[in-house]
Motif scaffolding. Structure first.
Motif, PDB file in Angstrom:
ATOM      1  N   ILE A 114       0.834  -1.208   0.000  1.00 38.43           N
ATOM      2  CA  ILE A 114       0.000   0.000   0.000  1.00 38.43           C
ATOM      3  C   ILE A 114       0.864   1.252   0.000  1.00 38.43           C
ATOM      4  CG2 ILE A 114      -1.643   1.345   1.370  1.00 38.43           C
ATOM      5  CD1 ILE A 114      -2.864  -1.409   2.209  1.00 38.43           C
ATOM      6  N   ILE A 115       1.870   1.299   0.881  1.00 43.70           N
ATOM      7  CA  ILE A 115       2.653   2.546   0.967  1.00 43.70           C
ATOM      8  C   ILE A 115       3.567   2.752  -0.232  1.00 43.70           C
ATOM      9  CG2 ILE A 115       2.518   2.604   3.489  1.00 43.70           C
ATOM     10  CD1 ILE A 115       5.556   1.947   3.480  1.00 43.70           C
ATOM     11  N   THR A 116       3.906   1.675  -0.954  1.00 37.61           N
ATOM     12  CA  THR A 116       4.750   1.819  -2.147  1.00 37.61           C
ATOM     13  C   THR A 116       3.927   1.809  -3.431  1.00 37.61           C
ATOM     14  OG1 THR A 116       5.147  -0.569  -2.283  1.00 37.61           O
ATOM     15  CG2 THR A 116       6.766   0.751  -1.052  1.00 37.61           C
ATOM     16  N   GLN A 117       2.616   1.703  -3.299  1.00 32.49           N
ATOM     17  CA  GLN A 117       1.713   1.610  -4.453  1.00 32.49           C
ATOM     18  C   GLN A 117       2.159   0.480  -5.382  1.00 32.49           C
ATOM     19  OE1 GLN A 117       1.556   5.621  -6.064  1.00 32.49           O
ATOM     20  NE2 GLN A 117       0.193   6.276  -4.422  1.00 32.49           N
ATOM     21  N   ASN A 118       2.378  -0.654  -4.767  1.00 34.02           N
ATOM     22  CA  ASN A 118       2.883  -1.831  -5.462  1.00 34.02           C
ATOM     23  C   ASN A 118       1.844  -2.443  -6.396  1.00 34.02           C
ATOM     24  OD1 ASN A 118       4.389  -4.064  -6.177  1.00 34.02           O
ATOM     25  ND2 ASN A 118       4.120  -5.111  -4.245  1.00 34.02           N
ATOM     26  N   SER A 119       2.343  -3.137  -7.390  1.00 31.59           N
ATOM     27  CA  SER A 119       1.523  -3.995  -8.245  1.00 31.59           C
ATOM     28  C   SER A 119       2.415  -5.163  -8.660  1.00 31.59           C
ATOM     29  CB  SER A 119       1.033  -3.235  -9.487  1.00 31.59           C
ATOM     30  OG  SER A 119       2.054  -3.159 -10.463  1.00 31.59           O
ATOM     31  N   PRO A 120       1.835  -6.247  -9.161  1.00 33.93           N
ATOM     32  CA  PRO A 120       2.655  -7.390  -9.571  1.00 33.93           C
ATOM     33  C   PRO A 120       3.616  -7.079 -10.711  1.00 33.93           C
ATOM     34  CG  PRO A 120       0.345  -8.009  -9.382  1.00 33.93           C
ATOM     35  CD  PRO A 120       0.410  -6.520  -9.239  1.00 33.93           C
ATOM     36  N   LEU A 121       3.445  -5.933 -11.351  1.00 36.61           N
ATOM     37  CA  LEU A 121       4.298  -5.582 -12.481  1.00 36.61           C
ATOM     38  C   LEU A 121       5.437  -4.633 -12.109  1.00 36.61           C
ATOM     39  CD1 LEU A 121       1.495  -5.098 -15.156  1.00 36.61           C
ATOM     40  CD2 LEU A 121       2.835  -7.155 -14.657  1.00 36.61           C
ATOM     41  N   LYS A 122       5.492  -4.214 -10.851  1.00 35.52           N
ATOM     42  CA  LYS A 122       6.565  -3.319 -10.417  1.00 35.52           C
ATOM     43  C   LYS A 122       7.716  -4.132  -9.844  1.00 35.52           C
ATOM     44  CE  LYS A 122       3.901   0.832  -9.566  1.00 35.52           C
ATOM     45  NZ  LYS A 122       3.584   1.869  -8.576  1.00 35.52           N
ATOM     46  N   LYS A 123       8.925  -3.739 -10.179  1.00 34.28           N
ATOM     47  CA  LYS A 123      10.100  -4.516  -9.777  1.00 34.28           C
ATOM     48  C   LYS A 123      10.502  -4.275  -8.323  1.00 34.28           C
ATOM     49  CE  LYS A 123      14.759  -5.711 -11.115  1.00 34.28           C
ATOM     50  NZ  LYS A 123      15.771  -5.672 -12.122  1.00 34.28           N
ATOM     51  N   GLU A 148       9.173  -2.337  -5.840  1.00 33.53           N
ATOM     52  CA  GLU A 148       8.087  -2.368  -4.865  1.00 33.53           C
ATOM     53  C   GLU A 148       7.638  -3.803  -4.578  1.00 33.53           C
ATOM     54  OE1 GLU A 148       8.246  -0.544  -7.595  1.00 33.53           O
ATOM     55  OE2 GLU A 148       7.826   1.545  -7.115  1.00 33.53           O
ATOM     56  N   TRP A 149       7.554  -4.611  -5.608  1.00 33.49           N
ATOM     57  CA  TRP A 149       7.152  -6.015  -5.452  1.00 33.49           C
ATOM     58  C   TRP A 149       8.181  -6.743  -4.583  1.00 33.49           C
ATOM     59  CZ3 TRP A 149       8.832 -10.967  -6.788  1.00 33.49           C
ATOM     60  CH2 TRP A 149       7.846 -11.963  -6.778  1.00 33.49           C
ATOM     61  N   GLY A 150       9.449  -6.446  -4.828  1.00 33.78           N
ATOM     62  CA  GLY A 150      10.517  -7.056  -4.037  1.00 33.78           C
ATOM     63  C   GLY A 150      10.470  -6.637  -2.580  1.00 33.78           C
ATOM     64  N   LEU A 151      10.246  -5.341  -2.322  1.00 32.07           N
ATOM     65  CA  LEU A 151      10.178  -4.851  -0.943  1.00 32.07           C
ATOM     66  C   LEU A 151       9.044  -5.513  -0.170  1.00 32.07           C
ATOM     67  CD1 LEU A 151      10.832  -1.034  -1.497  1.00 32.07           C
ATOM     68  CD2 LEU A 151      12.370  -2.686  -0.392  1.00 32.07           C
ATOM     69  N   SER A 152       7.900  -5.648  -0.802  1.00 30.11           N
ATOM     70  CA  SER A 152       6.749  -6.281  -0.137  1.00 30.11           C
ATOM     71  C   SER A 152       7.051  -7.719   0.249  1.00 30.11           C
ATOM     72  CB  SER A 152       5.509  -6.233  -1.040  1.00 30.11           C
ATOM     73  OG  SER A 152       5.157  -4.905  -1.312  1.00 30.11           O
ATOM     74  N   ASN A 153       7.681  -8.431  -0.650  1.00 31.25           N
ATOM     75  CA  ASN A 153       8.020  -9.823  -0.370  1.00 31.25           C
ATOM     76  C   ASN A 153       9.158  -9.947   0.632  1.00 31.25           C
ATOM     77  OD1 ASN A 153       6.352 -11.794  -1.999  1.00 31.25           O
ATOM     78  ND2 ASN A 153       6.805 -10.199  -3.484  1.00 31.25           N
ATOM     79  N   GLN A 154      10.117  -9.024   0.593  1.00 32.37           N
ATOM     80  CA  GLN A 154      11.194  -9.047   1.579  1.00 32.37           C
ATOM     81  C   GLN A 154      10.646  -8.878   2.999  1.00 32.37           C
ATOM     82  OE1 GLN A 154      14.618  -6.471   0.845  1.00 32.37           O
ATOM     83  NE2 GLN A 154      14.108  -6.544  -1.340  1.00 32.37           N
ATOM     84  N   LEU A 155       9.756  -7.911   3.168  1.00 26.97           N
ATOM     85  CA  LEU A 155       9.202  -7.665   4.503  1.00 26.97           C
ATOM     86  C   LEU A 155       8.369  -8.851   4.976  1.00 26.97           C
ATOM     87  CD1 LEU A 155       8.795  -6.012   6.996  1.00 26.97           C
ATOM     88  CD2 LEU A 155       7.060  -4.674   5.777  1.00 26.97           C
TER      89      LEU A 155
END
Length: 109
Positions: free
Chosen positions: A23-32, A34-41
């Motif tokens: 949410i805070i990075t406005q992630n989507s499955p197509l973003k490199k 942001e997608w990585g940060l969400s999964n890292q956390l």
């Protein structure tokens, strides 16, 4: 509910941190990045839960996940969020499987 449902709660605590990051990075499955940060956390939260071991405790899993999120935000975004110096659980009497003195959140005397 069956016993398998309890492990889902563990995943929910960790997944919640990944959702927060999305949410805070406005992630989507197509973003490199942001997608990585969400999964890292999410992964760090799960590792923190796994290192302490079981048996299950929903409150402990949430406390651990939130601490990981606060540390992650500071490391990656240079934003310092306030947090209590000591987290004390007040739910141990409701959990028959509480680790008591082996839990970092059990009230110290």
């Amino acid at each position: 509910k069956g016993k398998g449902d309890l492990s889902v709660l563990r995943i929910r605590a960790a997944a919640g941190t990944g959702i927060f990051m999305s949410i805070i990075t406005q992630n989507s499955p197509l973003k490199k990045e942001e997608w990585g940060l969400s999964n890292q956390l999410t992964g760090l939260s799960l590792l923190s839960i796994a290192k302490l071991g079981g048996p299950r405790c929903c409150k402990r899993d949430v406390f651990l996940s939130l601490i990981e999120a606060v540390n992650f935000i500071e490391k990656h975004f240079q934003i310092t969020l306030s947090q209590k110096k000591t987290i004390t659980c007040h739910y141990y009497s409701k959990n028959k499987q509480c680790l008591y003195n082996d839990c970092p959140y059990f009230p110290k005397k």
